[in-house]
Design a protein around this motif. Structure first.
Motif, short mmCIF file in Angstrom:
data_model
loop_
_atom_site.label_atom_id
_atom_site.label_comp_id
_atom_site.label_asym_id
_atom_site.label_seq_id
_atom_site.Cartn_x
_atom_site.Cartn_y
_atom_site.Cartn_z
N LEU A 71 0.84 -1.19 0.00
CA LEU A 71 0.00 0.00 0.00
C LEU A 71 0.88 1.25 0.00
O LEU A 71 1.83 1.35 0.77
CB LEU A 71 -0.92 0.02 1.22
CG LEU A 71 -1.88 1.20 1.33
CD1 LEU A 71 -2.93 1.15 0.22
CD2 LEU A 71 -2.55 1.21 2.69
N THR A 72 0.57 2.19 -0.87
CA THR A 72 1.31 3.44 -0.97
C THR A 72 0.42 4.58 -0.53
O THR A 72 -0.75 4.64 -0.93
CB THR A 72 1.78 3.67 -2.43
OG1 THR A 72 2.63 2.58 -2.80
CG2 THR A 72 2.55 4.96 -2.57
N GLY A 73 0.96 5.46 0.30
CA GLY A 73 0.19 6.60 0.76
C GLY A 73 1.03 7.50 1.64
O GLY A 73 2.18 7.19 1.96
N PRO A 74 0.45 8.63 2.06
CA PRO A 74 1.20 9.57 2.90
C PRO A 74 1.46 8.99 4.29
O PRO A 74 0.65 8.21 4.81
CB PRO A 74 0.29 10.79 2.97
CG PRO A 74 -1.08 10.28 2.68
CD PRO A 74 -0.90 9.09 1.77
N VAL A 75 2.57 9.38 4.87
CA VAL A 75 2.89 8.98 6.24
C VAL A 75 1.76 9.41 7.18
O VAL A 75 1.44 8.71 8.15
CB VAL A 75 4.26 9.57 6.67
CG1 VAL A 75 4.50 9.37 8.16
CG2 VAL A 75 5.38 8.95 5.86
N ALA A 76 1.10 10.51 6.86
CA ALA A 76 0.00 11.00 7.69
C ALA A 76 -1.17 10.03 7.76
O ALA A 76 -2.00 10.12 8.66
CB ALA A 76 -0.49 12.36 7.16
N SER A 77 -1.26 9.07 6.85
CA SER A 77 -2.37 8.10 6.87
C SER A 77 -2.09 6.89 7.76
O SER A 77 -2.97 6.06 7.97
CB SER A 77 -2.70 7.64 5.45
OG SER A 77 -1.67 6.82 4.94
N LEU A 78 -0.85 6.77 8.28
CA LEU A 78 -0.52 5.64 9.15
C LEU A 78 -1.29 5.72 10.46
O LEU A 78 -1.67 6.81 10.90
CB LEU A 78 0.98 5.63 9.44
CG LEU A 78 1.90 5.43 8.23
CD1 LEU A 78 3.36 5.60 8.65
CD2 LEU A 78 1.67 4.08 7.59
N HIS A 79 -1.53 4.58 11.08
CA HIS A 79 -2.18 4.51 12.39
C HIS A 79 -1.08 4.51 13.45
O HIS A 79 -0.28 3.58 13.49
CB HIS A 79 -3.03 3.26 12.51
CG HIS A 79 -4.17 3.22 11.54
ND1 HIS A 79 -4.99 2.13 11.42
CD2 HIS A 79 -4.63 4.14 10.65
CE1 HIS A 79 -5.91 2.37 10.51
NE2 HIS A 79 -5.71 3.58 10.02
N VAL A 80 -1.06 5.53 14.30
CA VAL A 80 0.04 5.72 15.24
C VAL A 80 -0.41 5.39 16.66
O VAL A 80 -1.45 5.88 17.13
CB VAL A 80 0.57 7.18 15.19
CG1 VAL A 80 1.69 7.38 16.19
CG2 VAL A 80 1.04 7.52 13.78
N TYR A 81 0.38 4.56 17.33
CA TYR A 81 0.12 4.17 18.71
C TYR A 81 1.27 4.66 19.58
O TYR A 81 2.41 4.69 19.15
CB TYR A 81 0.01 2.64 18.81
CG TYR A 81 -1.12 2.08 17.97
CD1 TYR A 81 -2.39 1.92 18.50
CD2 TYR A 81 -0.90 1.74 16.65
CE1 TYR A 81 -3.42 1.42 17.73
CE2 TYR A 81 -1.92 1.23 15.86
CZ TYR A 81 -3.17 1.07 16.41
OH TYR A 81 -4.20 0.58 15.64
#
Length: 88
Positions: free
Chosen positions: A35-45
Protein backbone atom coordinates in the motif's frame (compact mmCIF):
# COMPACT_ATOMS: atom_id res chain seq x y z
CA UNK A 1 -6.50 -4.52 17.38
CA UNK A 2 -8.84 -2.77 19.77
CA UNK A 3 -6.51 -0.02 20.99
CA UNK A 4 -7.31 3.46 19.75
CA UNK A 5 -4.81 5.13 17.46
CA UNK A 6 -4.01 8.58 16.11
CA UNK A 7 -3.38 9.27 12.45
CA UNK A 8 0.14 9.74 11.10
CA UNK A 9 -0.04 13.50 11.66
CA UNK A 10 0.88 12.66 15.28
CA UNK A 11 4.40 12.03 13.93
CA UNK A 12 4.81 15.63 12.67
CA UNK A 13 6.33 17.05 15.85
CA UNK A 14 8.60 14.12 16.78
CA UNK A 15 9.87 13.63 13.21
CA UNK A 16 10.16 17.40 12.75
CA UNK A 17 12.75 17.39 15.53
CA UNK A 18 14.89 15.04 13.40
CA UNK A 19 14.23 16.01 9.77
CA UNK A 20 14.32 19.42 8.08
CA UNK A 21 11.21 18.59 5.98
CA UNK A 22 7.66 17.55 6.92
CA UNK A 23 7.91 13.76 6.80
CA UNK A 24 4.15 13.31 7.33
CA UNK A 25 3.68 14.66 3.78
CA UNK A 26 6.09 12.05 2.39
CA UNK A 27 4.74 9.09 0.45
CA UNK A 28 5.65 5.69 1.84
CA UNK A 29 5.10 2.14 0.67
CA UNK A 30 4.33 -0.71 3.07
CA UNK A 31 6.86 -3.55 2.85
CA UNK A 32 4.15 -6.10 3.69
CA UNK A 33 1.15 -5.29 1.47
CA UNK A 34 2.57 -2.66 -0.91
CA UNK A 35 0.00 0.00 0.00
CA UNK A 36 1.31 3.44 -0.97
CA UNK A 37 0.19 6.60 0.76
CA UNK A 38 1.20 9.57 2.90
CA UNK A 39 2.89 8.98 6.24
CA UNK A 40 0.00 11.00 7.69
CA UNK A 41 -2.37 8.10 6.87
CA UNK A 42 -0.52 5.64 9.15
CA UNK A 43 -2.18 4.51 12.39
CA UNK A 44 0.04 5.72 15.24
CA UNK A 45 0.12 4.17 18.71
CA UNK A 46 2.01 5.51 21.70
CA UNK A 47 3.56 7.66 22.98
CA UNK A 48 5.23 5.38 25.53
CA UNK A 49 7.68 3.78 25.31
CA UNK A 50 7.77 5.15 21.75
CA UNK A 51 5.60 5.76 18.70
CA UNK A 52 4.61 2.82 16.51
CA UNK A 53 3.02 3.55 13.11
CA UNK A 54 1.07 0.79 11.38
CA UNK A 55 -0.15 0.41 7.82
CA UNK A 56 -3.85 1.31 7.49
CA UNK A 57 -4.24 -1.50 4.94
CA UNK A 58 -2.69 -4.54 6.65
CA UNK A 59 -1.87 -3.27 10.18
CA UNK A 60 1.84 -4.22 9.91
CA UNK A 61 4.39 -1.98 11.63
CA UNK A 62 5.87 0.50 9.14
CA UNK A 63 7.76 2.87 11.45
CA UNK A 64 9.01 2.97 15.04
CA UNK A 65 10.35 6.09 16.76
CA UNK A 66 11.80 6.06 20.28
CA UNK A 67 13.37 9.10 21.94
CA UNK A 68 15.89 9.15 24.75
CA UNK A 69 17.92 11.97 26.27
CA UNK A 70 19.75 13.49 23.31
CA UNK A 71 19.03 10.44 21.12
CA UNK A 72 16.40 9.17 18.70
CA UNK A 73 15.99 5.70 17.20
CA UNK A 74 14.05 5.51 13.94
CA UNK A 75 13.20 2.09 12.51
CA UNK A 76 11.74 2.13 8.97
CA UNK A 77 12.14 -1.56 8.15
CA UNK A 78 8.38 -1.82 7.46
CA UNK A 79 8.65 0.68 4.60
CA UNK A 80 9.93 -0.23 1.16
CA UNK A 81 10.53 3.42 0.37
CA UNK A 82 9.85 6.94 1.58
CA UNK A 83 9.56 9.70 -1.04
CA UNK A 84 10.14 13.20 0.32
CA UNK A 85 9.56 16.52 -1.42
CA UNK A 86 12.54 18.73 -0.62
CA UNK A 87 13.25 22.36 -1.44
CA UNK A 88 15.38 22.96 -4.54
Amino acid sequence: MTAEYLDGNALAGPLGEIFAVDVTAATGRCANCGLTGPVASLHVYGPDPGLVARCPGCDEVVLRLVRGPGTAWLDLRGAVSLRLDVPE
